[in-house]
Enzyme design. Structure first.
Site, PDB file in Angstrom:
ATOM      1  N   ARG A  51       0.843  -1.194   0.000  1.00 20.15           N
ATOM      2  CA  ARG A  51       0.000   0.000   0.000  1.00 20.15           C
ATOM      3  C   ARG A  51       0.882   1.250   0.000  1.00 20.15           C
ATOM      4  O   ARG A  51       1.549   1.542   0.984  1.00 20.15           O
ATOM      5  CB  ARG A  51      -0.935   0.020   1.205  1.00 20.15           C
ATOM      6  CG  ARG A  51      -1.769   1.299   1.283  1.00 20.15           C
ATOM      7  CD  ARG A  51      -2.996   1.177   2.167  1.00 20.15           C
ATOM      8  NE  ARG A  51      -2.694   1.027   3.571  1.00 20.15           N
ATOM      9  CZ  ARG A  51      -3.607   1.141   4.550  1.00 20.15           C
ATOM     10  NH1 ARG A  51      -4.866   1.420   4.249  1.00 20.15           N
ATOM     11  NH2 ARG A  51      -3.266   0.973   5.804  1.00 20.15           N
ATOM     12  N   ASP A  98      -3.969   3.416  14.191  1.00 19.47           N
ATOM     13  CA  ASP A  98      -3.118   3.954  13.133  1.00 19.47           C
ATOM     14  C   ASP A  98      -3.624   5.342  12.792  1.00 19.47           C
ATOM     15  O   ASP A  98      -4.443   5.920  13.519  1.00 19.47           O
ATOM     16  CB  ASP A  98      -3.055   3.029  11.921  1.00 19.47           C
ATOM     17  CG  ASP A  98      -4.395   2.878  11.192  1.00 19.47           C
ATOM     18  OD1 ASP A  98      -5.366   3.590  11.536  1.00 19.47           O
ATOM     19  OD2 ASP A  98      -4.471   2.061  10.259  1.00 19.47           O
TER      20      ASP A  98
END
Length: 577
Positions: free
Chosen positions: A199, A488
């Site tokens: 990613r 996150d």
């Protein structure tokens, strides 16, 4: 596969190679800066030499990434401008909608996406995590079918992490990532490893340790998306094909099908430059913005030659909903973050629409990450986490998802067991078309029906999570275990955005406390005073950032933009502007 040939929306832009051969400077060259004008197509390294620089930042790799910038940086900037125009419209009362100009794509039943590439056919359990050496080995040994190697929300973008993450992936894909920690613990990769899907960072992010000189001679910060994807594909695409898998990416933060078109054009160019057949690259798109939810089908269409599926990026999706409608009145004010489950009406509409859309077009539908994590020192906490993760994965598997995410190796077995029970020997559930799903624009925007209240504890929890996550991020760790949850950037975004919204709408908590800047500042001081302090901690900096992004009059569109420029970019890189 039957497809139509027209493109959604505006005509597709063509890309042609630059008339100027791209140039690149190595880290050693950057140490001897000159004031001489730099040729167009130059990519200059401003960051210091860090472990992996010599292997990753080669002249050939930098020239490759420079050429991508020459072709695509201008369109990327236009897309970011279009994002801001949309935000302004929504702030002024307009609502997202299913696009009338692309109705013909949604109503054409004949087209399908390419689907999974080799090694990506079975995705029943995917593990997510950053790409430092230790986490790389742990992910490869996790028993998951797929590893989402995350250079985005789970990675703090220090220059060391950016280059080191690429280096870890380079070595992992060549079987040479084993290492021994400073404490003497050995980390070795076993014989069976998951398929890697990398990613890159989102379209809005810059890489300020690299500077690109365009045709006008102006030097600007590089695109983090092109840096991450370009370096990874240049170094590893052929090695992945030779290993019987392929170059696969997760695409984050898309807000429109035109952004998907941009990525598709990047893939076509990369394959041409590397001498690979079209369709070698496969992408899975995270649907994690409210606008992308209204354009899922068009996103699949734009990427159809290179598309494997969509993922329900649900934490960023919640953040996007709050951000988009933060100033639109009380009906868009959400209760405590702990009440924002996947079963509330607008989230259920989004997740079920994703499954139905994907399966109609032959794409995988991948579920989201449950934030609960086990605690090996607390068996009771672990049992609670496992039960919550099991319930979450059972809901997704029952809804028709083909796989789902976990954030910790200890959660792989429970997620695998749930999907094994549903899938059996089949690799996926794409045969389940979910014709029973009928989602309207009103369903996706039904934010006001979420039950629950804002509480004093919810305010304190948001302050605590945002502060502690920012402190971890500033120290270079982008995924942090906090109070039994894996936090996150996405979950921290929810916390700070709710604080901003509650303040600006003068919300009163269930206990009667008015949520004001002064009240939240008092909570912040109390939470800050309670933190264990040590040499090198970044709590004071984190508190300053939190005041900027949650307590200020203005609302920064992303949590990390200011602290990246102010606190993570190396001084010599900042001086290069």
């Amino acid at each position: 596969m039957t497809t139509t040939t027209e493109r959604a929306g505006t005509p597709r832009a063509t890309t042609t190679p630059s008339a100027t051969t791209p140039h690149a400077t190595t880290p050693r060259d950057a140490e001897a800066r000159t004031t001489a004008p730099r040729p167009a197509g130059t990519l200059r390294v401003l960051g210091s030499r860090v472990p992996g620089s010599d292997e990753i930042l080669t002249p050939e790799a930098l020239a490759f990434v420079a050429e991508l910038h020459t072709r695509f940086l201008g369109r990327r900037n236009e897309l970011l401008h279009a994002r801001q125009e949309r935000r302004d419209r929504f702030a002024n009362g307009a609502d997202p909608q299913f696009l009338p100009e692309t109705r013909h794509i949604r109503e054409d039943p004949t087209w399908r996406v390419a689907g999974p590439g080799p090694g990506l056919e079975d995705r029943r359990v995917e593990i997510t995590g950053p790409t430092d050496r230790k986490m790389t080995v742990n992910a490869l040994n996790s028993g998951a079918r797929v590893w989402l190697a995350d250079l985005e929300d789970a990675t703090s973008p220090t220059w060391r992490n950016v280059v080191g993450g690429q280096h870890s992936l380079y070595d992992a894909l060549r079987g040479q990532v084993d290492f021994v920690s400073a404490e003497g613990k050995e980390y070795r990769v076993g014989p069976t490893t998951p398929t890697v899907v990398m990613r890159p960072r989102g379209l809005h992010l810059a890489e300020k340790h690299l500077a690109f000189t365009g045709r006008t001679g102006q030097e600007v910060a590089a695109s983090a998306s092109l840096v991450d994807a370009g370096l990874y594909l240049f170094h590893n695409a052929q090695a992945l094909v030779d290993a019987g898998r392929g170059p696969y990416l997760y695409l984050p933060k898309l807000e429109s099908h035109l952004e998907a078109r941009w990525w598709d054009d990047v893939f076509v160019a990369v394959q041409e430059m590397l001498g690979m057949p079209r369709g070698t690259i496969r992408a899975t798109v995270l649907i994690e913005t409210i606008t992308a939810a209204f354009e899922m089908e068009e996103i699949l269409w734009e990427l159809r030659e290179h598309c494997a599926g969509l993922n329900a990026g649900r934490w960023d999706y919640l953040f996007s909903v709050i951000k988009t409608f933060r100033s639109r009145g009380r009906r868009f004010v959400l209760p405590d973050r702990s009440r924002l489950t996947m079963t509330v009406p607008f989230m259920r509409a989004y997740t079920e629409l994703l499954v139905a859309t994907c399966h109609r077009r032959g794409a995988h539908a991948i579920g989201g990450m449950s934030a609960f994590i086990p605690n090996r020192r607390d068996p009771e906490a672990t049992e609670r986490a496992l039960a919550q993760v099991r319930a979450d994965k059972e809901r997704e598997a029952t809804a028709g998802y083909d796989g789902s995410w976990v954030a910790h190796p200890d959660l792989v077995p429970v997620a695998r067991e749930v999907f094994d029970d549903v899938l059996g020997a089949r690799p996926d559930q794409r045969h389940r078309l979910r014709d029973d799903v009928h989602v309207t624009a009103a369903d996706l925007l039904d934010v006001g029906s979420v039950p629950g209240a804002v509480t004093d504890a919810g305010v304190r929890a948001n302050v605590s999570v945002a502060l502690r996550y920012l402190e971890s991020w500033l120290r270079g760790t982008g995924a942090a275990a906090i109070d039994g949850l894996m936090e996150d950037a996405a979950t921290a975004e929810i916390s700070r955005s709710q604080l901003w919204q509650w303040i600006h709408h003068e919300v009163r908590t269930e206990e009667g406390t008015r949520v004001t800047r002064a009240a939240v500042e008092q909570v912040l001081e109390e939470v800050l005073a309670a933190q264990p302090r040590g040499a090198g901690d970044r709590f004071d900096d984190a508190a300053t950032v939190l005041r900027q992004v949650a307590l200020g009059e203005d609302y920064p569109t992303f949590l990390t933009l200011c602290p990246y420029s102010q606190l993570l970019v190396e001084p010599q890189a900042g001086a290069g502007r």
